[in-house]
Design an enzyme around this catalytic site. Sequence first.
Site, mmCIF file in Angstrom:
data_model
loop_
_atom_site.group_PDB
_atom_site.id
_atom_site.type_symbol
_atom_site.label_atom_id
_atom_site.label_comp_id
_atom_site.label_asym_id
_atom_site.label_seq_id
_atom_site.Cartn_x
_atom_site.Cartn_y
_atom_site.Cartn_z
ATOM 1 N N CYS A 171 -13.538 -2.821 3.513
ATOM 2 C CA CYS A 171 -12.309 -2.391 4.186
ATOM 3 C C CYS A 171 -11.034 -2.821 3.472
ATOM 4 C CB CYS A 171 -12.316 -2.897 5.624
ATOM 5 S SG CYS A 171 -13.787 -2.357 6.529
ATOM 6 N N HIS A 298 -4.636 -6.501 10.096
ATOM 7 C CA HIS A 298 -5.873 -5.744 9.909
ATOM 8 C C HIS A 298 -6.381 -5.311 11.282
ATOM 9 C CE1 HIS A 298 -9.467 -4.341 8.000
ATOM 10 N NE2 HIS A 298 -10.244 -5.167 8.682
ATOM 11 N N HIS A 332 -10.258 2.407 12.886
ATOM 12 C CA HIS A 332 -10.452 1.677 11.635
ATOM 13 C C HIS A 332 -10.974 2.665 10.602
ATOM 14 C CE1 HIS A 332 -11.203 -1.157 8.654
ATOM 15 N NE2 HIS A 332 -12.015 -2.005 9.263
#
Length: 402
Positions: A171, A298, A332
Amino acid sequence: MRYSGQMPSMLPPLAMTAFTATSAMGTGLEATRAALHARRGGLAPCDLPGMPEGIWVGRVPGLEEVVLPEALARYDCRNHRLAELGLRQDGFEQAVAEAAARHGATRVAVVMGTSTSGIAETELAYAGRDADGALPPGFDFAHTHDLYALPRYVRARLGLRGPAIAISTACTSGARSFLEAQSMIAAGLCDAVVVGGVDTLCRMTLHGFNSLELLSRAACRPCAADRDGISIGEAAGFALLVRAEDAPGGGVALLGAGASADGHHMSSPHPEGLGAVAAMRAALDAAGGGPVDYINLHGTGTRANDAMEGHAVRALFGDRVPCSSTKGWTGHTLGASGALEAVIAAICVADGLVPGCLGVETPDPGFGVDVAVENRQAPVRRVLSNSFGFGGSNCALVIGQA
Protein backbone atom coordinates in the site's frame (compact mmCIF):
# COMPACT_ATOMS: atom_id res chain seq x y z
CA MET A 1 4.34 22.60 14.39
CA ARG A 2 7.93 22.86 13.27
CA TYR A 3 9.83 19.62 13.31
CA SER A 4 13.43 19.95 14.44
CA GLY A 5 16.04 17.29 14.07
CA GLN A 6 19.28 16.40 12.38
CA MET A 7 19.06 17.45 8.77
CA PRO A 8 20.15 14.91 6.14
CA SER A 9 21.42 15.82 2.69
CA MET A 10 18.25 16.88 0.90
CA LEU A 11 17.08 16.19 -2.63
CA PRO A 12 15.67 19.30 -4.27
CA PRO A 13 11.87 19.70 -4.39
CA LEU A 14 10.06 18.82 -7.59
CA ALA A 15 7.23 20.80 -9.13
CA MET A 16 3.99 18.93 -9.78
CA THR A 17 3.23 20.63 -13.09
CA ALA A 18 0.23 18.40 -13.83
CA PHE A 19 -1.76 15.91 -11.83
CA THR A 20 -5.04 14.06 -11.97
CA ALA A 21 -7.05 11.48 -10.03
CA THR A 22 -9.92 9.13 -10.78
CA SER A 23 -11.61 7.10 -8.04
CA ALA A 24 -15.02 6.26 -6.67
CA MET A 25 -15.31 9.98 -5.82
CA GLY A 26 -15.30 10.85 -9.49
CA THR A 27 -13.34 11.10 -12.70
CA GLY A 28 -10.79 13.92 -12.79
CA LEU A 29 -9.88 16.79 -10.51
CA GLU A 30 -13.08 18.78 -10.54
CA ALA A 31 -15.21 15.77 -9.62
CA THR A 32 -12.74 14.86 -6.88
CA ARG A 33 -12.68 18.42 -5.56
CA ALA A 34 -16.47 18.71 -5.62
CA ALA A 35 -16.88 15.44 -3.71
CA LEU A 36 -14.44 16.54 -1.02
CA HIS A 37 -16.14 19.89 -0.49
CA ALA A 38 -19.64 18.41 -0.59
CA ARG A 39 -18.59 15.52 1.69
CA ARG A 40 -19.99 13.09 -0.87
CA GLY A 41 -18.35 9.69 -0.64
CA GLY A 42 -18.12 7.09 -3.37
CA LEU A 43 -18.48 3.88 -1.35
CA ALA A 44 -21.43 1.61 -2.06
CA PRO A 45 -22.50 -2.02 -1.60
CA CYS A 46 -20.43 -4.29 -3.84
CA ASP A 47 -22.29 -5.37 -6.99
CA LEU A 48 -19.43 -7.16 -8.75
CA PRO A 49 -20.06 -10.88 -9.32
CA GLY A 50 -18.29 -13.51 -7.26
CA MET A 51 -17.27 -11.22 -4.41
CA PRO A 52 -17.81 -11.64 -0.63
CA GLU A 53 -21.35 -10.88 0.45
CA GLY A 54 -22.35 -7.79 2.38
CA ILE A 55 -19.27 -5.65 1.74
CA TRP A 56 -18.87 -2.08 0.47
CA VAL A 57 -16.36 -1.00 -2.17
CA GLY A 58 -15.16 2.11 -3.95
CA ARG A 59 -15.90 1.22 -7.57
CA VAL A 60 -15.15 3.45 -10.56
CA PRO A 61 -18.20 3.26 -12.82
CA GLY A 62 -17.96 2.66 -16.53
CA LEU A 63 -14.63 0.83 -16.74
CA GLU A 64 -16.24 -1.98 -18.69
CA GLU A 65 -16.95 0.49 -21.50
CA VAL A 66 -13.45 2.05 -21.70
CA VAL A 67 -11.66 1.10 -24.91
CA LEU A 68 -7.87 1.23 -25.20
CA PRO A 69 -6.24 2.62 -28.36
CA GLU A 70 -6.26 -0.03 -31.10
CA ALA A 71 -2.46 -0.17 -31.23
CA LEU A 72 -2.37 -1.08 -27.53
CA ALA A 73 -5.26 -3.56 -27.53
CA ARG A 74 -3.05 -6.39 -26.24
CA TYR A 75 -2.82 -4.51 -22.91
CA ASP A 76 -6.59 -4.68 -22.38
CA CYS A 77 -7.56 -5.42 -18.76
CA ARG A 78 -9.48 -3.65 -16.00
CA ASN A 79 -6.32 -2.05 -14.58
CA HIS A 80 -5.25 -0.53 -17.88
CA ARG A 81 -8.78 0.63 -18.63
CA LEU A 82 -8.66 2.58 -15.37
CA ALA A 83 -5.21 3.92 -16.27
CA GLU A 84 -6.54 4.97 -19.68
CA LEU A 85 -9.53 6.72 -18.14
CA GLY A 86 -7.24 8.57 -15.74
CA LEU A 87 -4.73 9.63 -18.37
CA ARG A 88 -7.47 11.31 -20.42
CA GLN A 89 -8.33 13.78 -17.64
CA ASP A 90 -7.26 17.34 -16.80
CA GLY A 91 -4.99 17.89 -19.80
CA PHE A 92 -2.49 15.40 -18.43
CA GLU A 93 -1.56 13.91 -21.82
CA GLN A 94 -0.85 17.37 -23.22
CA ALA A 95 1.32 18.33 -20.25
CA VAL A 96 3.41 15.18 -20.72
CA ALA A 97 3.68 15.83 -24.46
CA GLU A 98 4.99 19.33 -23.74
CA ALA A 99 7.57 17.91 -21.32
CA ALA A 100 8.66 15.37 -23.93
CA ALA A 101 8.97 18.10 -26.56
CA ARG A 102 11.13 20.16 -24.21
CA HIS A 103 13.39 17.44 -22.83
CA GLY A 104 13.07 14.65 -25.38
CA ALA A 105 10.97 11.51 -25.08
CA THR A 106 13.97 9.52 -23.83
CA ARG A 107 14.40 11.93 -20.90
CA VAL A 108 10.91 11.48 -19.48
CA ALA A 109 10.62 8.45 -17.20
CA VAL A 110 7.60 6.53 -15.94
CA VAL A 111 7.38 5.17 -12.39
CA MET A 112 4.12 3.40 -11.54
CA GLY A 113 2.92 1.77 -8.33
CA THR A 114 0.47 -1.13 -8.21
CA SER A 115 -0.20 -4.04 -5.89
CA THR A 116 -2.05 -6.48 -8.14
CA SER A 117 -1.79 -4.95 -11.65
CA GLY A 118 -4.14 -6.78 -14.04
CA ILE A 119 -4.71 -9.84 -11.89
CA ALA A 120 -8.43 -9.74 -12.69
CA GLU A 121 -7.51 -10.78 -16.25
CA THR A 122 -5.64 -13.81 -14.87
CA GLU A 123 -8.64 -14.67 -12.71
CA LEU A 124 -10.81 -14.69 -15.83
CA ALA A 125 -8.24 -16.79 -17.69
CA TYR A 126 -8.13 -19.42 -14.95
CA ALA A 127 -11.92 -19.56 -14.90
CA GLY A 128 -11.79 -20.23 -18.67
CA ARG A 129 -9.31 -23.13 -18.67
CA ASP A 130 -10.13 -26.07 -20.94
CA ALA A 131 -10.57 -29.69 -19.87
CA ASP A 132 -6.80 -30.20 -19.82
CA GLY A 133 -6.25 -27.12 -17.67
CA ALA A 134 -4.74 -25.02 -20.45
CA LEU A 135 -5.28 -21.29 -20.27
CA PRO A 136 -7.17 -19.56 -23.11
CA PRO A 137 -4.89 -18.91 -26.10
CA GLY A 138 -5.67 -15.21 -26.05
CA PHE A 139 -4.44 -14.70 -22.48
CA ASP A 140 -1.42 -12.35 -22.45
CA PHE A 141 0.14 -12.33 -18.97
CA ALA A 142 3.06 -10.07 -19.91
CA HIS A 143 0.83 -7.25 -21.14
CA THR A 144 -1.90 -7.48 -18.48
CA HIS A 145 -1.04 -9.09 -15.14
CA ASP A 146 2.75 -8.68 -15.00
CA LEU A 147 3.60 -5.82 -12.62
CA TYR A 148 5.68 -4.19 -15.34
CA ALA A 149 2.69 -4.15 -17.68
CA LEU A 150 1.38 -0.93 -16.10
CA PRO A 151 4.46 1.28 -16.65
CA ARG A 152 4.88 -0.29 -20.10
CA TYR A 153 1.32 0.70 -20.96
CA VAL A 154 1.63 4.24 -19.60
CA ARG A 155 4.95 4.80 -21.39
CA ALA A 156 3.57 3.50 -24.70
CA ARG A 157 0.30 5.39 -24.29
CA LEU A 158 2.13 8.69 -23.73
CA GLY A 159 4.71 8.12 -26.48
CA LEU A 160 7.67 8.16 -24.09
CA ARG A 161 10.97 6.30 -24.39
CA GLY A 162 12.64 6.93 -21.04
CA PRO A 163 13.12 4.49 -18.16
CA ALA A 164 9.99 2.68 -16.97
CA ILE A 165 9.80 1.18 -13.49
CA ALA A 166 7.15 -0.75 -11.57
CA ILE A 167 6.89 -0.28 -7.80
CA SER A 168 5.03 -2.94 -5.81
CA THR A 169 5.53 -2.34 -2.10
CA ALA A 170 1.95 -3.09 -1.08
CA CYS A 171 0.00 0.00 0.00
CA THR A 172 3.01 2.34 -0.21
CA SER A 173 3.51 1.68 -3.94
CA GLY A 174 1.92 4.88 -5.26
CA ALA A 175 3.72 7.07 -2.73
CA ARG A 176 7.06 5.37 -3.38
CA SER A 177 6.80 6.36 -7.04
CA PHE A 178 7.26 10.00 -5.95
CA LEU A 179 10.31 9.18 -3.85
CA GLU A 180 11.93 7.15 -6.64
CA ALA A 181 11.28 9.94 -9.14
CA GLN A 182 13.07 12.41 -6.89
CA SER A 183 16.13 10.15 -6.75
CA MET A 184 16.11 9.54 -10.52
CA ILE A 185 16.01 13.22 -11.42
CA ALA A 186 18.70 14.04 -8.83
CA ALA A 187 20.90 11.29 -10.32
CA GLY A 188 20.53 12.75 -13.82
CA LEU A 189 18.72 9.71 -15.24
CA CYS A 190 15.88 11.86 -16.55
CA ASP A 191 14.51 15.40 -16.55
CA ALA A 192 10.85 14.66 -15.86
CA VAL A 193 8.93 11.71 -14.45
CA VAL A 194 5.34 10.56 -14.82
CA VAL A 195 4.54 9.04 -11.43
CA GLY A 196 1.44 7.48 -9.97
CA GLY A 197 -0.43 4.36 -9.06
CA VAL A 198 -3.27 2.28 -10.44
CA ASP A 199 -5.07 -0.59 -8.71
CA THR A 200 -8.44 -2.16 -9.44
CA LEU A 201 -10.97 -4.37 -7.70
CA CYS A 202 -10.48 -8.10 -8.09
CA ARG A 203 -11.49 -11.38 -6.47
CA MET A 204 -8.08 -12.07 -4.94
CA THR A 205 -7.95 -8.75 -3.08
CA LEU A 206 -11.52 -8.78 -1.80
CA HIS A 207 -11.57 -12.44 -0.79
CA GLY A 208 -8.09 -12.10 0.69
CA PHE A 209 -9.00 -9.21 2.96
CA ASN A 210 -12.27 -10.94 3.78
CA SER A 211 -10.37 -14.05 4.91
CA LEU A 212 -8.33 -11.81 7.23
CA GLU A 213 -11.64 -10.53 8.67
CA LEU A 214 -10.62 -6.95 7.90
CA LEU A 215 -13.53 -5.83 5.69
CA SER A 216 -16.18 -3.48 7.01
CA ARG A 217 -19.81 -4.40 6.41
CA ALA A 218 -20.61 -0.75 5.64
CA ALA A 219 -18.68 2.26 4.39
CA CYS A 220 -15.39 2.32 6.29
CA ARG A 221 -14.99 4.97 9.01
CA PRO A 222 -11.29 5.55 9.68
CA CYS A 223 -10.45 7.08 13.07
CA ALA A 224 -13.90 6.36 14.53
CA ALA A 225 -14.04 5.00 18.04
CA ASP A 226 -16.23 2.15 16.77
CA ARG A 227 -14.51 1.57 13.40
CA ASP A 228 -14.81 -1.99 12.14
CA GLY A 229 -12.58 -2.42 9.10
CA ILE A 230 -11.57 -1.55 5.56
CA SER A 231 -13.54 -0.83 2.42
CA ILE A 232 -11.47 -1.65 -0.67
CA GLY A 233 -11.53 0.77 -3.60
CA GLU A 234 -9.92 1.28 -6.99
CA ALA A 235 -8.21 4.39 -8.33
CA ALA A 236 -5.73 5.91 -10.74
CA GLY A 237 -3.58 8.84 -9.68
CA PHE A 238 -0.93 10.52 -11.85
CA ALA A 239 1.47 13.44 -11.55
CA LEU A 240 4.18 14.95 -13.73
CA LEU A 241 7.27 15.89 -11.72
CA VAL A 242 9.99 18.23 -12.97
CA ARG A 243 12.77 20.32 -11.44
CA ALA A 244 11.55 23.51 -9.82
CA GLU A 245 13.58 25.65 -12.25
CA ASP A 246 11.74 24.00 -15.15
CA ALA A 247 8.38 25.16 -13.76
CA PRO A 248 8.53 28.91 -13.10
CA GLY A 249 5.48 30.41 -11.49
CA GLY A 250 5.21 28.27 -8.38
CA GLY A 251 2.25 26.00 -7.82
CA VAL A 252 2.29 22.74 -5.90
CA ALA A 253 5.43 20.70 -5.31
CA LEU A 254 6.77 17.53 -3.80
CA LEU A 255 8.83 19.10 -1.02
CA GLY A 256 10.15 15.95 0.59
CA ALA A 257 9.73 12.19 0.87
CA GLY A 258 10.80 9.61 3.40
CA ALA A 259 10.55 5.84 3.74
CA SER A 260 11.33 3.08 6.18
CA ALA A 261 10.93 -0.68 6.47
CA ASP A 262 10.38 -1.94 9.99
CA GLY A 263 9.74 -5.59 9.15
CA HIS A 264 7.69 -6.03 12.32
CA HIS A 265 5.10 -8.42 10.87
CA MET A 266 3.78 -9.42 7.47
CA SER A 267 0.36 -7.84 7.98
CA SER A 268 0.34 -6.06 11.37
CA PRO A 269 2.05 -2.72 11.99
CA HIS A 270 4.56 -2.12 14.75
CA PRO A 271 2.28 -1.31 17.72
CA GLU A 272 4.31 1.77 18.68
CA GLY A 273 4.52 2.97 15.09
CA LEU A 274 8.33 3.06 15.02
CA GLY A 275 8.52 2.57 11.25
CA ALA A 276 5.80 5.16 10.66
CA VAL A 277 7.62 7.69 12.84
CA ALA A 278 10.87 7.05 10.96
CA ALA A 279 9.22 7.61 7.56
CA MET A 280 7.45 10.80 8.68
CA ARG A 281 10.61 12.16 10.29
CA ALA A 282 12.61 11.46 7.11
CA ALA A 283 10.02 13.24 4.96
CA LEU A 284 9.91 16.25 7.28
CA ASP A 285 13.70 16.50 7.32
CA ALA A 286 13.85 16.17 3.53
CA ALA A 287 11.34 19.03 3.24
CA GLY A 288 13.55 21.28 5.34
CA GLY A 289 11.78 20.87 8.66
CA GLY A 290 9.06 23.38 7.83
CA PRO A 291 5.58 23.53 9.36
CA VAL A 292 2.80 21.09 8.53
CA ASP A 293 -0.77 22.35 8.36
CA TYR A 294 -2.63 19.07 7.73
CA ILE A 295 -1.83 15.35 7.91
CA ASN A 296 -3.55 13.04 5.45
CA LEU A 297 -3.51 9.81 7.44
CA HIS A 298 -3.10 6.38 5.92
CA GLY A 299 -6.20 5.72 8.04
CA THR A 300 -7.59 2.43 6.75
CA GLY A 301 -10.35 1.89 9.31
CA THR A 302 -8.92 -1.17 11.06
CA ARG A 303 -8.44 -1.19 14.81
CA ALA A 304 -4.71 -1.90 14.80
CA ASN A 305 -3.55 0.26 11.88
CA ASP A 306 -5.42 3.40 12.91
CA ALA A 307 -4.30 3.05 16.54
CA MET A 308 -0.67 2.68 15.46
CA GLU A 309 -0.86 5.78 13.27
CA GLY A 310 -2.50 7.82 16.01
CA HIS A 311 0.36 6.88 18.32
CA ALA A 312 2.96 7.76 15.67
CA VAL A 313 1.42 11.13 14.84
CA ARG A 314 1.12 12.00 18.52
CA ALA A 315 4.79 11.15 19.05
CA LEU A 316 5.85 13.72 16.45
CA PHE A 317 3.15 16.40 16.59
CA GLY A 318 1.16 16.00 19.78
CA ASP A 319 -2.37 17.26 19.15
CA ARG A 320 -1.41 20.46 17.35
CA VAL A 321 -1.89 19.48 13.68
CA PRO A 322 -5.32 18.57 12.25
CA CYS A 323 -5.45 15.18 10.59
CA SER A 324 -7.96 12.93 8.86
CA SER A 325 -8.25 10.04 6.44
CA THR A 326 -9.92 10.42 3.04
CA LYS A 327 -10.46 6.68 2.62
CA GLY A 328 -14.04 7.20 3.79
CA TRP A 329 -14.58 8.79 0.36
CA THR A 330 -12.61 6.36 -1.81
CA GLY A 331 -11.99 3.20 0.15
CA HIS A 332 -8.48 1.84 0.49
CA THR A 333 -7.13 1.82 -3.06
CA LEU A 334 -4.06 -0.22 -2.10
CA GLY A 335 -1.11 0.42 -4.46
CA ALA A 336 -2.83 3.51 -5.88
CA SER A 337 -3.65 5.09 -2.51
CA GLY A 338 -0.39 7.03 -2.04
CA ALA A 339 -0.65 8.61 -5.49
CA LEU A 340 -4.37 9.34 -5.14
CA GLU A 341 -3.83 10.95 -1.75
CA ALA A 342 -0.87 13.00 -3.03
CA VAL A 343 -3.30 14.52 -5.54
CA ILE A 344 -5.87 15.05 -2.77
CA ALA A 345 -3.13 16.77 -0.76
CA ALA A 346 -2.46 19.07 -3.71
CA ILE A 347 -6.17 19.96 -3.82
CA CYS A 348 -6.10 20.69 -0.09
CA VAL A 349 -3.16 23.07 -0.58
CA ALA A 350 -4.85 24.83 -3.49
CA ASP A 351 -8.23 25.13 -1.72
CA GLY A 352 -7.16 25.67 1.90
CA LEU A 353 -9.11 22.55 2.86
CA VAL A 354 -8.86 20.12 5.75
CA PRO A 355 -11.35 17.37 4.79
CA GLY A 356 -12.90 15.89 7.93
CA CYS A 357 -13.35 12.12 8.14
CA LEU A 358 -16.65 10.94 6.65
CA GLY A 359 -19.22 9.23 8.83
CA VAL A 360 -17.29 9.76 12.07
CA GLU A 361 -19.15 11.28 15.00
CA THR A 362 -16.71 10.36 17.77
CA PRO A 363 -13.02 9.94 16.97
CA ASP A 364 -11.11 7.35 18.94
CA PRO A 365 -10.14 9.19 22.15
CA GLY A 366 -7.11 6.96 22.52
CA PHE A 367 -5.41 8.63 19.54
CA GLY A 368 -4.71 11.86 21.41
CA VAL A 369 -4.51 13.84 18.15
CA ASP A 370 -6.70 16.44 16.44
CA VAL A 371 -8.92 14.30 14.19
CA ALA A 372 -11.11 16.52 11.99
CA VAL A 373 -14.64 15.15 11.58
CA GLU A 374 -16.02 18.12 9.65
CA ASN A 375 -14.42 20.05 6.80
CA ARG A 376 -12.34 23.04 7.87
CA GLN A 377 -11.26 26.01 5.77
CA ALA A 378 -7.78 27.18 6.75
CA PRO A 379 -4.47 28.05 5.11
CA VAL A 380 -2.85 24.75 4.10
CA ARG A 381 0.70 25.39 2.99
CA ARG A 382 2.09 21.90 3.56
CA VAL A 383 0.45 18.49 3.83
CA LEU A 384 2.10 15.37 5.24
CA SER A 385 0.59 12.37 3.45
CA ASN A 386 1.16 8.93 4.97
CA SER A 387 1.15 5.48 3.38
CA PHE A 388 1.84 2.23 5.24
CA GLY A 389 1.78 -1.28 3.82
CA PHE A 390 2.03 -4.97 4.54
CA GLY A 391 5.50 -6.22 5.36
CA GLY A 392 6.42 -3.09 7.32
CA SER A 393 6.73 -0.77 4.32
CA ASN A 394 6.24 2.91 5.27
CA CYS A 395 6.35 6.06 3.13
CA ALA A 396 5.48 9.69 3.78
CA LEU A 397 5.32 12.65 1.38
CA VAL A 398 5.29 16.38 2.05
CA ILE A 399 3.19 18.16 -0.59
CA GLY A 400 3.01 21.93 -0.47
CA GLN A 401 3.39 25.31 -2.05
CA ALA A 402 6.43 25.47 -4.27
